[in-house]
Write a protein that holds these residues in place. Sequence first.
Motif, PDB file in Angstrom:
ATOM      1  N   PRO A 167     -17.735   5.566  -3.544  1.00 21.32           N
ATOM      2  CA  PRO A 167     -16.633   6.521  -3.520  1.00 21.32           C
ATOM      3  C   PRO A 167     -17.161   7.935  -3.338  1.00 21.32           C
ATOM      4  O   PRO A 167     -18.280   8.254  -3.736  1.00 21.32           O
ATOM      5  CB  PRO A 167     -15.961   6.335  -4.896  1.00 21.32           C
ATOM      6  N   ASN A 168     -16.305   8.776  -2.778  1.00 21.83           N
ATOM      7  CA  ASN A 168     -16.702  10.140  -2.458  1.00 21.83           C
ATOM      8  C   ASN A 168     -16.459  11.094  -3.613  1.00 21.83           C
ATOM      9  O   ASN A 168     -16.517  12.297  -3.441  1.00 21.83           O
ATOM     10  CB  ASN A 168     -15.911  10.604  -1.230  1.00 21.83           C
ATOM     11  N   VAL A 169     -16.107  10.557  -4.804  1.00 19.45           N
ATOM     12  CA  VAL A 169     -15.740  11.417  -5.914  1.00 19.45           C
ATOM     13  C   VAL A 169     -16.484  11.010  -7.173  1.00 19.45           C
ATOM     14  O   VAL A 169     -16.242   9.943  -7.709  1.00 19.45           O
ATOM     15  CB  VAL A 169     -14.222  11.326  -6.207  1.00 19.45           C
ATOM     16  N   PRO A 170     -17.405  11.821  -7.672  1.00 21.72           N
ATOM     17  CA  PRO A 170     -18.092  11.487  -8.911  1.00 21.72           C
ATOM     18  C   PRO A 170     -17.099  11.370 -10.055  1.00 21.72           C
ATOM     19  O   PRO A 170     -16.135  12.137 -10.159  1.00 21.72           O
ATOM     20  CB  PRO A 170     -19.039  12.681  -9.126  1.00 21.72           C
ATOM     21  N   ALA A 171     -17.341  10.394 -10.942  1.00 21.87           N
ATOM     22  CA  ALA A 171     -16.539  10.209 -12.147  1.00 21.87           C
ATOM     23  C   ALA A 171     -15.091   9.883 -11.857  1.00 21.87           C
ATOM     24  O   ALA A 171     -14.231  10.023 -12.703  1.00 21.87           O
ATOM     25  CB  ALA A 171     -16.618  11.447 -13.050  1.00 21.87           C
ATOM     26  N   ALA A 172     -14.784   9.458 -10.615  1.00 17.74           N
ATOM     27  CA  ALA A 172     -13.395   9.138 -10.289  1.00 17.74           C
ATOM     28  C   ALA A 172     -12.880   7.999 -11.148  1.00 17.74           C
ATOM     29  O   ALA A 172     -11.698   7.908 -11.434  1.00 17.74           O
ATOM     30  CB  ALA A 172     -13.272   8.766  -8.808  1.00 17.74           C
ATOM     31  N   SER A 173     -13.789   7.083 -11.576  1.00 19.69           N
ATOM     32  CA  SER A 173     -13.361   5.932 -12.346  1.00 19.69           C
ATOM     33  C   SER A 173     -12.780   6.327 -13.690  1.00 19.69           C
ATOM     34  O   SER A 173     -12.164   5.510 -14.365  1.00 19.69           O
ATOM     35  CB  SER A 173     -14.542   4.970 -12.560  1.00 19.69           C
ATOM     36  N   ALA A 174     -13.005   7.569 -14.140  1.00 18.06           N
ATOM     37  CA  ALA A 174     -12.432   8.025 -15.399  1.00 18.06           C
ATOM     38  C   ALA A 174     -10.931   8.244 -15.278  1.00 18.06           C
ATOM     39  O   ALA A 174     -10.234   8.350 -16.290  1.00 18.06           O
ATOM     40  CB  ALA A 174     -13.111   9.317 -15.849  1.00 18.06           C
ATOM     41  N   LEU A 175     -10.407   8.325 -14.068  1.00 20.27           N
ATOM     42  CA  LEU A 175      -8.983   8.535 -13.841  1.00 20.27           C
ATOM     43  C   LEU A 175      -8.303   7.213 -13.508  1.00 20.27           C
ATOM     44  O   LEU A 175      -8.903   6.330 -12.906  1.00 20.27           O
ATOM     45  CB  LEU A 175      -8.768   9.488 -12.655  1.00 20.27           C
ATOM     46  N   PRO A 176      -7.018   7.079 -13.868  1.00 15.75           N
ATOM     47  CA  PRO A 176      -6.258   5.930 -13.369  1.00 15.75           C
ATOM     48  C   PRO A 176      -6.270   5.933 -11.841  1.00 15.75           C
ATOM     49  O   PRO A 176      -6.354   6.986 -11.208  1.00 15.75           O
ATOM     50  CB  PRO A 176      -4.847   6.184 -13.925  1.00 15.75           C
ATOM     51  N   ARG A 177      -6.181   4.757 -11.256  1.00 12.70           N
ATOM     52  CA  ARG A 177      -6.303   4.640  -9.806  1.00 12.70           C
ATOM     53  C   ARG A 177      -5.286   5.512  -9.075  1.00 12.70           C
ATOM     54  O   ARG A 177      -5.610   6.169  -8.084  1.00 12.70           O
ATOM     55  CB  ARG A 177      -6.123   3.177  -9.392  1.00 12.70           C
ATOM     56  N   ARG A 178      -4.047   5.533  -9.545  1.00 15.29           N
ATOM     57  CA  ARG A 178      -3.023   6.329  -8.864  1.00 15.29           C
ATOM     58  C   ARG A 178      -3.383   7.816  -8.883  1.00 15.29           C
ATOM     59  O   ARG A 178      -3.172   8.528  -7.904  1.00 15.29           O
ATOM     60  CB  ARG A 178      -1.661   6.098  -9.519  1.00 15.29           C
ATOM     61  N   ASP A 179      -3.960   8.288  -9.987  1.00 18.58           N
ATOM     62  CA  ASP A 179      -4.371   9.684 -10.060  1.00 18.58           C
ATOM     63  C   ASP A 179      -5.579   9.962  -9.169  1.00 18.58           C
ATOM     64  O   ASP A 179      -5.719  11.058  -8.615  1.00 18.58           O
ATOM     65  CB  ASP A 179      -4.680  10.076 -11.504  1.00 18.58           C
ATOM     66  N   GLN A 180      -6.475   8.979  -9.050  1.00 19.37           N
ATOM     67  CA  GLN A 180      -7.585   9.133  -8.110  1.00 19.37           C
ATOM     68  C   GLN A 180      -7.059   9.330  -6.690  1.00 19.37           C
ATOM     69  O   GLN A 180      -7.546  10.186  -5.939  1.00 19.37           O
ATOM     70  CB  GLN A 180      -8.474   7.888  -8.141  1.00 19.37           C
ATOM     71  N   ILE A 181      -6.082   8.521  -6.338  1.00 21.28           N
ATOM     72  CA  ILE A 181      -5.503   8.616  -4.989  1.00 21.28           C
ATOM     73  C   ILE A 181      -4.853   9.979  -4.792  1.00 21.28           C
ATOM     74  O   ILE A 181      -5.034  10.620  -3.744  1.00 21.28           O
ATOM     75  CB  ILE A 181      -4.493   7.481  -4.753  1.00 21.28           C
ATOM     76  N   ARG A 182      -4.119  10.428  -5.789  1.00 22.89           N
ATOM     77  CA  ARG A 182      -3.482  11.752  -5.701  1.00 22.89           C
ATOM     78  C   ARG A 182      -4.533  12.826  -5.454  1.00 22.89           C
ATOM     79  O   ARG A 182      -4.365  13.692  -4.591  1.00 22.89           O
ATOM     80  CB  ARG A 182      -2.730  12.070  -7.000  1.00 22.89           C
ATOM     81  N   ARG A 183      -5.588  12.794  -6.246  1.00 19.97           N
ATOM     82  CA  ARG A 183      -6.594  13.856  -6.151  1.00 19.97           C
ATOM     83  C   ARG A 183      -7.266  13.862  -4.785  1.00 19.97           C
ATOM     84  O   ARG A 183      -7.449  14.922  -4.171  1.00 19.97           O
ATOM     85  CB  ARG A 183      -7.641  13.692  -7.261  1.00 19.97           C
ATOM     86  N   GLU A 184      -7.635  12.683  -4.312  1.00 17.67           N
ATOM     87  CA  GLU A 184      -8.332  12.622  -3.030  1.00 17.67           C
ATOM     88  C   GLU A 184      -7.402  12.905  -1.857  1.00 17.67           C
ATOM     89  O   GLU A 184      -7.802  13.526  -0.873  1.00 17.67           O
ATOM     90  CB  GLU A 184      -9.010  11.259  -2.864  1.00 17.67           C
ATOM     91  N   ALA A 185      -6.153  12.464  -1.956  1.00 17.89           N
ATOM     92  CA  ALA A 185      -5.188  12.783  -0.901  1.00 17.89           C
ATOM     93  C   ALA A 185      -4.988  14.294  -0.822  1.00 17.89           C
ATOM     94  O   ALA A 185      -4.975  14.879   0.273  1.00 17.89           O
ATOM     95  CB  ALA A 185      -3.861  12.072  -1.158  1.00 17.89           C
TER      96      ALA A 185
END
Length: 227
Positions: free
Chosen positions: A2-20
């Motif tokens: 993944p292109n985002v360090p520590a992304a796994s600390a966020l719920p998947r939907r929030d990860q998508i929001r942040r990266e989008a």
Amino acid sequence: MPNVPAASALPRRDQIRREAARLFAARGFLGVGVDEIGKAVGISGPGLYRHFAGKDAMLADLLIGISERLLEEGRRRAGGGDGPSAALDALISGHVDFALNDRDLITLHDRELLNLKEEDRRTVRRLQRGYVELWVDVVRQAYPPLADPAAEPVARAAVHAVFGLINSTPHSLGPNPAQGERTGLQRDGMAALLHTLAHGAFAAAADSAGSDSVGSDSAATDPSGRA
């Protein structure tokens, strides 16, 4: 990876929001594909559809969500109960925090509204109007010269000007070498500066409204303008 360090600390939907939000801000809504967003969070593009109906739904979620958040937080801050000056100070602090903490969303808010579906765009506009009216009401209470009915357009213009000032931070805050930005003020310095400038803008608007009122009263007393 993944292109985002520590992304796994966020719920998947929030990860998508942040990266989008990051990708849309960097390259524009039309320049980003679903597969790229999926890659950024470590899932396949089609896997995103378990969380969002599509790219349009992601943009709507981001822009409606931030508009709702600003209005809700603005109402909470304005209702603090310590008087209009404290309420205005809290509103400014809240919007400054938003601008400094959510730079990608500021960019989307300014640039991508026209890419929303009509119904979603109307929703964002309605929420934005509510947020503006909240500020206008508090500003007019905090600065008595702006409470005059004739000064309402001045107060409204000042609110929009302050929004423009604060929302300019994606173009001025630094440094962020990873994005090739030039060195600028650090966060705390920028926050303090924006806070001071916002209050200065409202004070100047109040001075302007007071001067206009004095001038209008004088003209009404002596239309010739003589002393």
